[in-house]
Design a protein around this motif. Structure first.
Motif, PDB file in Angstrom:
ATOM      1  N   HIS A 139       0.839  -1.203   0.000  1.00  0.00           N
ATOM      2  CA  HIS A 139       0.000   0.000   0.000  1.00  0.00           C
ATOM      3  C   HIS A 139       0.877   1.257   0.000  1.00  0.00           C
ATOM      4  CE1 HIS A 139      -3.096   2.721   1.942  1.00  0.00           C
ATOM      5  NE2 HIS A 139      -3.796   2.182   0.965  1.00  0.00           N
ATOM      6  N   LYS A 140       1.921   1.252   0.830  1.00  0.00           N
ATOM      7  CA  LYS A 140       2.830   2.398   0.887  1.00  0.00           C
ATOM      8  C   LYS A 140       3.540   2.590  -0.448  1.00  0.00           C
ATOM      9  CE  LYS A 140       6.731   4.449   3.341  1.00  0.00           C
ATOM     10  NZ  LYS A 140       7.146   5.149   2.164  1.00  0.00           N
ATOM     11  N   ALA A 141       3.977   1.500  -1.070  1.00  0.00           N
ATOM     12  CA  ALA A 141       4.631   1.609  -2.375  1.00  0.00           C
ATOM     13  C   ALA A 141       3.677   2.212  -3.404  1.00  0.00           C
ATOM     14  CB  ALA A 141       5.137   0.237  -2.835  1.00  0.00           C
ATOM     15  N   LEU A 142       2.422   1.777  -3.385  1.00  0.00           N
ATOM     16  CA  LEU A 142       1.429   2.332  -4.313  1.00  0.00           C
ATOM     17  C   LEU A 142       1.217   3.819  -4.051  1.00  0.00           C
ATOM     18  CD1 LEU A 142      -1.172  -0.582  -4.153  1.00  0.00           C
ATOM     19  CD2 LEU A 142       0.282  -0.009  -6.109  1.00  0.00           C
ATOM     20  N   ILE A 143       1.105   4.187  -2.787  1.00  0.00           N
ATOM     21  CA  ILE A 143       0.915   5.597  -2.439  1.00  0.00           C
ATOM     22  C   ILE A 143       2.125   6.422  -2.871  1.00  0.00           C
ATOM     23  CG2 ILE A 143       0.816   7.215  -0.483  1.00  0.00           C
ATOM     24  CD1 ILE A 143      -1.065   5.161   0.866  1.00  0.00           C
ATOM     25  N   ASP A 144       3.319   5.894  -2.630  1.00  0.00           N
ATOM     26  CA  ASP A 144       4.531   6.633  -2.997  1.00  0.00           C
ATOM     27  C   ASP A 144       4.580   6.901  -4.497  1.00  0.00           C
ATOM     28  OD1 ASP A 144       5.280   6.625  -0.333  1.00  0.00           O
ATOM     29  OD2 ASP A 144       6.829   5.082  -0.572  1.00  0.00           O
ATOM     30  N   VAL A 145       4.260   5.896  -5.300  1.00  0.00           N
ATOM     31  CA  VAL A 145       4.284   6.068  -6.752  1.00  0.00           C
ATOM     32  C   VAL A 145       3.181   7.034  -7.180  1.00  0.00           C
ATOM     33  CG1 VAL A 145       3.995   4.892  -8.972  1.00  0.00           C
ATOM     34  CG2 VAL A 145       5.374   3.842  -7.171  1.00  0.00           C
ATOM     35  N   GLU A 146       1.982   6.858  -6.650  1.00  0.00           N
ATOM     36  CA  GLU A 146       0.880   7.756  -7.000  1.00  0.00           C
ATOM     37  C   GLU A 146       1.177   9.194  -6.583  1.00  0.00           C
ATOM     38  OE1 GLU A 146      -1.986   7.643  -8.774  1.00  0.00           O
ATOM     39  OE2 GLU A 146      -1.409   5.646  -9.388  1.00  0.00           O
ATOM     40  N   THR A 147       1.876   9.368  -5.486  1.00  0.00           N
ATOM     41  CA  THR A 147       2.244  10.711  -5.037  1.00  0.00           C
ATOM     42  C   THR A 147       3.204  11.366  -6.027  1.00  0.00           C
ATOM     43  OG1 THR A 147       1.869  10.116  -2.727  1.00  0.00           O
ATOM     44  CG2 THR A 147       3.260  12.036  -3.138  1.00  0.00           C
ATOM     45  N   VAL A 148       4.149  10.591  -6.543  1.00  0.00           N
ATOM     46  CA  VAL A 148       5.063  11.127  -7.554  1.00  0.00           C
ATOM     47  C   VAL A 148       4.269  11.539  -8.791  1.00  0.00           C
ATOM     48  CG1 VAL A 148       6.946  10.525  -9.140  1.00  0.00           C
ATOM     49  CG2 VAL A 148       7.085   9.869  -6.733  1.00  0.00           C
ATOM     50  N   TYR A 149       3.334  10.702  -9.216  1.00  0.00           N
ATOM     51  CA  TYR A 149       2.501  11.030 -10.375  1.00  0.00           C
ATOM     52  C   TYR A 149       1.635  12.266 -10.110  1.00  0.00           C
ATOM     53  CZ  TYR A 149       3.550   6.388 -12.341  1.00  0.00           C
ATOM     54  OH  TYR A 149       4.170   5.272 -12.849  1.00  0.00           O
ATOM     55  N   PHE A 150       1.175  12.407  -8.855  1.00  0.00           N
ATOM     56  CA  PHE A 150       0.298  13.519  -8.498  1.00  0.00           C
ATOM     57  C   PHE A 150       1.051  14.845  -8.482  1.00  0.00           C
ATOM     58  CE2 PHE A 150      -1.823  16.316  -5.451  1.00  0.00           C
ATOM     59  CZ  PHE A 150      -3.131  16.270  -5.915  1.00  0.00           C
ATOM     60  N   GLY A 151       2.253  14.843  -7.924  1.00  0.00           N
ATOM     61  CA  GLY A 151       3.037  16.071  -7.813  1.00  0.00           C
ATOM     62  C   GLY A 151       3.172  16.508  -6.367  1.00  0.00           C
ATOM     63  N   ALA A 152       3.672  17.714  -6.175  1.00  0.00           N
ATOM     64  CA  ALA A 152       3.944  18.241  -4.837  1.00  0.00           C
ATOM     65  C   ALA A 152       2.695  18.159  -3.957  1.00  0.00           C
ATOM     66  CB  ALA A 152       4.426  19.682  -4.932  1.00  0.00           C
ATOM     67  N   VAL A 153       2.903  17.719  -2.710  1.00  0.00           N
ATOM     68  CA  VAL A 153       1.768  17.525  -1.811  1.00  0.00           C
ATOM     69  C   VAL A 153       1.833  18.372  -0.552  1.00  0.00           C
ATOM     70  CG1 VAL A 153       1.248  15.199  -2.608  1.00  0.00           C
ATOM     71  CG2 VAL A 153       2.834  15.517  -0.711  1.00  0.00           C
ATOM     72  N   GLY A 154       2.937  19.010  -0.256  1.00  0.00           N
ATOM     73  CA  GLY A 154       3.030  19.833   0.949  1.00  0.00           C
ATOM     74  C   GLY A 154       3.429  19.017   2.162  1.00  0.00           C
ATOM     75  N   SER A 155       2.845  19.347   3.288  1.00  0.00           N
ATOM     76  CA  SER A 155       3.198  18.704   4.564  1.00  0.00           C
ATOM     77  C   SER A 155       2.669  17.274   4.638  1.00  0.00           C
ATOM     78  CB  SER A 155       2.615  19.518   5.718  1.00  0.00           C
ATOM     79  OG  SER A 155       1.202  19.345   5.764  1.00  0.00           O
ATOM     80  N   ALA A 156       3.126  16.579   5.670  1.00  0.00           N
ATOM     81  CA  ALA A 156       2.659  15.204   5.889  1.00  0.00           C
ATOM     82  C   ALA A 156       1.146  15.178   6.121  1.00  0.00           C
ATOM     83  CB  ALA A 156       3.388  14.582   7.067  1.00  0.00           C
ATOM     84  N   LEU A 157       0.634  16.163   6.848  1.00  0.00           N
ATOM     85  CA  LEU A 157      -0.806  16.230   7.086  1.00  0.00           C
ATOM     86  C   LEU A 157      -1.572  16.486   5.790  1.00  0.00           C
ATOM     87  CD1 LEU A 157      -3.170  16.158   9.043  1.00  0.00           C
ATOM     88  CD2 LEU A 157      -2.791  18.584   9.492  1.00  0.00           C
ATOM     89  N   GLU A 158      -1.061  17.388   4.963  1.00  0.00           N
ATOM     90  CA  GLU A 158      -1.696  17.642   3.665  1.00  0.00           C
ATOM     91  C   GLU A 158      -1.657  16.390   2.791  1.00  0.00           C
ATOM     92  OE1 GLU A 158      -0.862  22.390   3.001  1.00  0.00           O
ATOM     93  OE2 GLU A 158       0.806  20.988   2.778  1.00  0.00           O
ATOM     94  N   HIS A 159      -0.552  15.655   2.868  1.00  0.00           N
ATOM     95  CA  HIS A 159      -0.424  14.408   2.112  1.00  0.00           C
ATOM     96  C   HIS A 159      -1.475  13.402   2.568  1.00  0.00           C
ATOM     97  CE1 HIS A 159       2.329  10.897   0.685  1.00  0.00           C
ATOM     98  NE2 HIS A 159       1.489  11.235  -0.261  1.00  0.00           N
ATOM     99  N   LEU A 160      -1.615  13.260   3.875  1.00  0.00           N
ATOM    100  CA  LEU A 160      -2.621  12.345   4.418  1.00  0.00           C
ATOM    101  C   LEU A 160      -4.024  12.753   3.980  1.00  0.00           C
ATOM    102  CD1 LEU A 160      -3.330   9.948   6.201  1.00  0.00           C
ATOM    103  CD2 LEU A 160      -3.346  11.504   8.152  1.00  0.00           C
ATOM    104  N   GLN A 161      -4.314  14.045   4.002  1.00  0.00           N
ATOM    105  CA  GLN A 161      -5.622  14.536   3.556  1.00  0.00           C
ATOM    106  C   GLN A 161      -5.859  14.215   2.081  1.00  0.00           C
ATOM    107  OE1 GLN A 161      -8.176  15.899   5.287  1.00  0.00           O
ATOM    108  NE2 GLN A 161      -7.001  15.446   7.119  1.00  0.00           N
ATOM    109  N   LEU A 162      -4.823  14.364   1.268  1.00  0.00           N
ATOM    110  CA  LEU A 162      -4.947  14.023  -0.157  1.00  0.00           C
ATOM    111  C   LEU A 162      -5.250  12.542  -0.339  1.00  0.00           C
ATOM    112  CD1 LEU A 162      -2.071  16.021  -1.875  1.00  0.00           C
ATOM    113  CD2 LEU A 162      -4.514  16.227  -2.345  1.00  0.00           C
ATOM    114  N   ILE A 163      -4.498  11.713   0.355  1.00  0.00           N
ATOM    115  CA  ILE A 163      -4.680  10.260   0.222  1.00  0.00           C
ATOM    116  C   ILE A 163      -6.100   9.866   0.632  1.00  0.00           C
ATOM    117  CG2 ILE A 163      -3.954   8.015   1.128  1.00  0.00           C
ATOM    118  CD1 ILE A 163      -1.104   9.344   1.390  1.00  0.00           C
ATOM    119  N   ALA A 164      -6.594  10.483   1.684  1.00  0.00           N
ATOM    120  CA  ALA A 164      -7.920  10.135   2.198  1.00  0.00           C
ATOM    121  C   ALA A 164      -9.058  10.717   1.371  1.00  0.00           C
ATOM    122  CB  ALA A 164      -8.048  10.612   3.647  1.00  0.00           C
ATOM    123  N   ASN A 165      -8.829  11.873   0.743  1.00  0.00           N
ATOM    124  CA  ASN A 165      -9.964  12.584   0.159  1.00  0.00           C
ATOM    125  C   ASN A 165      -9.872  12.922  -1.329  1.00  0.00           C
ATOM    126  OD1 ASN A 165     -11.286  12.801   2.722  1.00  0.00           O
ATOM    127  ND2 ASN A 165      -9.800  14.370   3.260  1.00  0.00           N
TER     128      ASN A 165
END
Length: 137
Positions: A25-51
């Protein structure tokens, strides 16, 4: 092997699976995050993943991981049928079982081929699943 040893072996085999699922799951999130682009803080990243809709396809795996953790927290014996059921549920997501409804499998297969870290995590999970009983028929 007596029933207590059999249950201990089944439980130990199934208890190894959540960590492998989380790694995948973490590997998938890491790759998707790279595809998504800059995400900001860890909290903002968590909010993106969830929502955010970009990450929504990962929800079936998140839900399955939570359900498996909950099931493993329950005391008492674990049947071969229950272990086989968890194996089948995971395989509907990551294969080789028949794909579950939704877009998870199609997106997953793309990342499985595009990202070595996803392939490695997938292989580790498949090894553990291979040690669990399969459903009959």
């Amino acid at each position: 092997m007596n029933q207590a040893q059999d249950n201990t072996t089944l439980r130990a085999g199934l208890q190894a699976v959540p960590r492998a699922l989380r790694n995948l799951h973490k590997a998938l999130i890491d790759v998707e995050t790279v595809y998504f682009g800059a995400v900001g803080s860890a909290l903002e990243h968590l909010q993106l993943i969830a929502n955010h809709p970009h990450f929504a396809w990962l929800k079936p795996m998140s839900v399955l991981m939570a359900a498996l953790d909950e099931a493993l927290d329950e005391p008492g014996p674990l049947s071969a049928e229950a272990a086989a059921g968890w194996r089948a549920a995971i395989e509907t997501l990551v294969g080789p079982g028949t794909a579950a409804a939704g877009e998870f499998r199609s997106r997953y297969v793309i990342l499985l081929h595009d990202a070595p870290e996803v392939a490695i995590a997938h292989g580790a999970l498949r090894q553990l699943l291979g040690r669990l009983p399969q459903q009959a028929g």
